[in-house]
Enzyme design. Structure first.
Site, PDB file in Angstrom:
ATOM      1  N   ASP A 151       0.823  -1.205   0.000  1.00 15.09           N
ATOM      2  CA  ASP A 151       0.000   0.000   0.000  1.00 15.09           C
ATOM      3  C   ASP A 151       0.865   1.266   0.000  1.00 15.09           C
ATOM      4  O   ASP A 151       2.028   1.258   0.394  1.00 15.09           O
ATOM      5  CB  ASP A 151      -0.881   0.033   1.258  1.00 15.09           C
ATOM      6  CG  ASP A 151      -2.013  -0.972   1.200  1.00 15.09           C
ATOM      7  OD1 ASP A 151      -1.994  -1.843   0.298  1.00 15.09           O
ATOM      8  OD2 ASP A 151      -2.902  -0.903   2.062  1.00 15.09           O
ATOM      9  N   ASP A 152       0.220   2.348  -0.399  1.00  8.92           N
ATOM     10  CA  ASP A 152       0.669   3.744  -0.202  1.00  8.92           C
ATOM     11  C   ASP A 152       1.658   4.257  -1.240  1.00  8.92           C
ATOM     12  O   ASP A 152       2.055   5.413  -1.178  1.00  8.92           O
ATOM     13  CB  ASP A 152       1.259   3.970   1.193  1.00  8.92           C
ATOM     14  CG  ASP A 152       0.206   3.874   2.288  1.00  8.92           C
ATOM     15  OD1 ASP A 152      -0.938   3.501   1.978  1.00  8.92           O
ATOM     16  OD2 ASP A 152       0.537   4.160   3.454  1.00  8.92           O
ATOM     17  N   HIS A 202      -5.982   2.850  -3.983  1.00  6.72           N
ATOM     18  CA  HIS A 202      -5.900   3.080  -2.535  1.00  6.72           C
ATOM     19  C   HIS A 202      -6.370   4.507  -2.195  1.00  6.72           C
ATOM     20  O   HIS A 202      -6.003   5.036  -1.159  1.00  6.72           O
ATOM     21  CB  HIS A 202      -4.461   2.862  -2.072  1.00  6.72           C
ATOM     22  CG  HIS A 202      -4.301   2.675  -0.590  1.00  6.72           C
ATOM     23  ND1 HIS A 202      -5.134   1.889   0.168  1.00  6.72           N
ATOM     24  CD2 HIS A 202      -3.394   3.180   0.294  1.00  6.72           C
ATOM     25  CE1 HIS A 202      -4.736   1.917   1.430  1.00  6.72           C
ATOM     26  NE2 HIS A 202      -3.696   2.705   1.540  1.00  6.72           N
ATOM     27  N   HIS A 206      -6.014   9.248   0.799  1.00  9.98           N
ATOM     28  CA  HIS A 206      -5.821   8.372   1.952  1.00  9.98           C
ATOM     29  C   HIS A 206      -6.603   8.765   3.205  1.00  9.98           C
ATOM     30  O   HIS A 206      -6.058   8.810   4.308  1.00  9.98           O
ATOM     31  CB  HIS A 206      -4.326   8.284   2.297  1.00  9.98           C
ATOM     32  CG  HIS A 206      -3.940   6.999   2.988  1.00  9.98           C
ATOM     33  ND1 HIS A 206      -4.085   6.816   4.345  1.00  9.98           N
ATOM     34  CD2 HIS A 206      -3.411   5.847   2.530  1.00  9.98           C
ATOM     35  CE1 HIS A 206      -3.648   5.606   4.674  1.00  9.98           C
ATOM     36  NE2 HIS A 206      -3.247   5.002   3.604  1.00  9.98           N
ATOM     37  N   TYR A 244      -6.569   2.376   5.903  1.00  9.42           N
ATOM     38  CA  TYR A 244      -6.842   1.899   7.261  1.00  9.42           C
ATOM     39  C   TYR A 244      -7.840   0.743   7.275  1.00  9.42           C
ATOM     40  O   TYR A 244      -8.353   0.374   8.336  1.00  9.42           O
ATOM     41  CB  TYR A 244      -7.364   3.043   8.160  1.00  9.42           C
ATOM     42  CG  TYR A 244      -6.603   4.320   7.970  1.00  9.42           C
ATOM     43  CD1 TYR A 244      -5.303   4.457   8.466  1.00  9.42           C
ATOM     44  CD2 TYR A 244      -7.145   5.380   7.245  1.00  9.42           C
ATOM     45  CE1 TYR A 244      -4.583   5.622   8.251  1.00  9.42           C
ATOM     46  CE2 TYR A 244      -6.432   6.541   7.028  1.00  9.42           C
ATOM     47  CZ  TYR A 244      -5.154   6.656   7.530  1.00  9.42           C
ATOM     48  OH  TYR A 244      -4.448   7.808   7.315  1.00  9.42           O
ATOM     49  N   HIS A 308       3.521  -2.243   3.380  1.00  7.38           N
ATOM     50  CA  HIS A 308       3.591  -0.915   2.765  1.00  7.38           C
ATOM     51  C   HIS A 308       4.924  -0.688   2.058  1.00  7.38           C
ATOM     52  O   HIS A 308       5.969  -1.102   2.552  1.00  7.38           O
ATOM     53  CB  HIS A 308       3.415   0.172   3.835  1.00  7.38           C
ATOM     54  CG  HIS A 308       2.047   0.185   4.448  1.00  7.38           C
ATOM     55  ND1 HIS A 308       1.670  -0.688   5.434  1.00  7.38           N
ATOM     56  CD2 HIS A 308       0.958   0.953   4.180  1.00  7.38           C
ATOM     57  CE1 HIS A 308       0.409  -0.444   5.774  1.00  7.38           C
ATOM     58  NE2 HIS A 308      -0.049   0.543   5.021  1.00  7.38           N
TER      59      HIS A 308
HETATM   60 ZN   LIG Z   1      -2.559   3.119   3.259  1.00 10.09          ZN
END
Ligand SMILES: [Zn+2]
Length: 434
Positions: A151-152, A202, A206, A244, A308
């Protein structure tokens, strides 16, 4: 996330009941290829400004001014949403497809809460933050399989991850943040073009998605899908993971009904995202202990571990655990390829042809990715990807929380990536397109 030096606000400890998902499905569990939309007049393919491929449409090169033009910079703007998106939302709502439940609220980044009378574990709300599971969402992998996803990104730390994945002939699904794609187009290009990895959503900035209005949910998802669409030769993502892990019946309905997306959560959480924080909630040693437990443990269910590509430390936690994935006989698959179906709604994978229709309309699936190696593949047979059975705990961990003793968790703030990303985008404006 050294560059994203977020302020971590340690929240008050909250009692977190160990809950078992028990609720029946309230969403339609539609296999890929089915028409997800309730009417044929607004397929997802029509939602993006550049339209379907196949009509001589070309896409601007990643990183150019033309490529980034028209996208919101700091926030997922709702003031100039494409009419087609709003129309699709309104049509879905009119058809009774979008549950009318209130937005949650998050104070100081704490886990969202609902107004009195709305139980997050009720079938009406079914909050994934509260670990309520809805059929059709992905929480775990088939037996023996570890789903690789990060993620991210894209971010500077992604470079090391991508080099490692390529060197080991592994592919992963990258749940990307829209504003990060604008900031780090070269990393995005590496993930998609060089590594031929799978791209998923995603959100744009965020946020806790259940705190957002219907239009804001559309904006967060829609802008991200459009930028991915424009940056991948017209591919339409099939999966999204809410930041989250925060979704509920309303948010997942918008994702599915308007955008055709399947919601992905996880069944194990490393907390690796906090490693680069001022107050980390874990350590590299703790992560390796957890990884050892998970990777040497039972193979049923398979693993969807939250990881991540946020910082060098978080990337290293995966690299350090990777040998155990191999030595313990786990089949490694990109999360988006768990079920042997299509990675995108309109393409089988990142190298196959994009078609102006759902992949289910195709008669046959082309061979797997061009550069694939002799890794185990789930492409030959459909492997059921399921949510945990009712009554079965999905995880001992809490999304982005820190499990202390007993039933007490320390919830931490969201990273407030909305503001962070906004600040970075603002600071980098004018330089990222150079
Ligand atoms: Zn995230």
């Amino acid at each position: 996330m050294s560059r994203l030096s977020a302020i971590l606000l340690l929240a008050t400890s909250t009692v977190y009941a160990s809950v078992a998902p028990t609720h029946e499905s309230h969403t339609e569990n539609k296999p890929i290829g089915n028409k997800w939309y309730h009417e044929d007049d607004h397929p997802v393919h029509a939602l993006f400004k550049r339209g379907p491929v196949g009509d001589g449409i070309t896409y601007p090169a990643i990183g150019t001014l033309e490529w980034s033009a028209g996208f919101p910079q700091a926030t997922a703007d709702t003031t100039f949403l494409p009419k087609a998106w709003v129309d699709a939302l309104n049509a879905a709502a009119l058809a009774g497809k979008i549950p009318d439940i209130p937005q949650s609220t998050s104070t100081n980044g704490l886990d969202p809460v609902y107004p009195t009378g709305y139980d997050p574990m009720s079938p009406t709300v079914c909050s994934s933050t509260a670990k309520c599971v809805t059929q059709g969402d992905i929480w775990e992998a088939p037996p023996g399989i570890i789903a690789l996803s990060f993620d991210d990104g894209p971010l500077p730390a992604s470079d090391q991850l991508y080099q490692f994945l390529a060197a080991h002939s592994e592919h992963a699904t990258h749940f990307v943040i829209g504003t990060n794609i604008l900031l780090y187009p070269e990393q995005f290009r590496t993930a998609f073009e060089t590594n031929q990895d799978d791209i998923a959503v995603h959100t744009w900035t965020h946020p806790y998605m259940t705190t957002k209005s219907n239009l804001e949910v559309v904006a967060e998802i829609g802008w991200t899908m459009e930028l991915i669409h424009n940056s991948t030769g017209g591919r339409i993502p099939r999966y999204w993971r809410p930041p989250y892990g925060d979704s509920d019946m309303r948010v997942r309905a918008i994702a599915q009904q308007v955008f055709g997306l399947t919601t992905v959560i996880w069944n194990q959480d490393t907390d690796d995202w906090t490693l680069s924080e001022p107050i980390p909630l874990t350590t590299p040693e703790k992560i390796q202990q957890d990884m050892t437990k998970w990777l040497t443990g039972p193979k049923t269910p398979g693993l969807v571990i939250l990881e991540h590509e946020l910082s060098d430390q978080s990337v290293k936690s995966f690299i350090d655990a990777y040998p155990m994935m191999v030595s313990n006989g786990w089949t490694r698959l990109s999360l988006a390829q768990l079920d042997g179906g299509a990675v995108y709604q309109n393409a089988w994978n990142s190298t196959s042809q994009v078609i102006p229709a759902n992949v289910g309309d195709l008669a046959a699936k082309p061979p797997a990715r061009a550069s694939t190696t002799a890794k185990p593949s789930a492409t030959s047979a459909k492997i059921p990807v399921s949510s945990p059975s009712p009554g079965k705990p999905v995880s001992s961990d809490k999304p982005h929380g820190n499990q202390k003793s007993g039933a007490t968790h320390f919830s931490v703030t969201s990273l407030a990536l909305t503001g962070i990303a906004a600040a970075i985008v603002a600071a980098a404006a004018g330089t990222i397109m150079a």
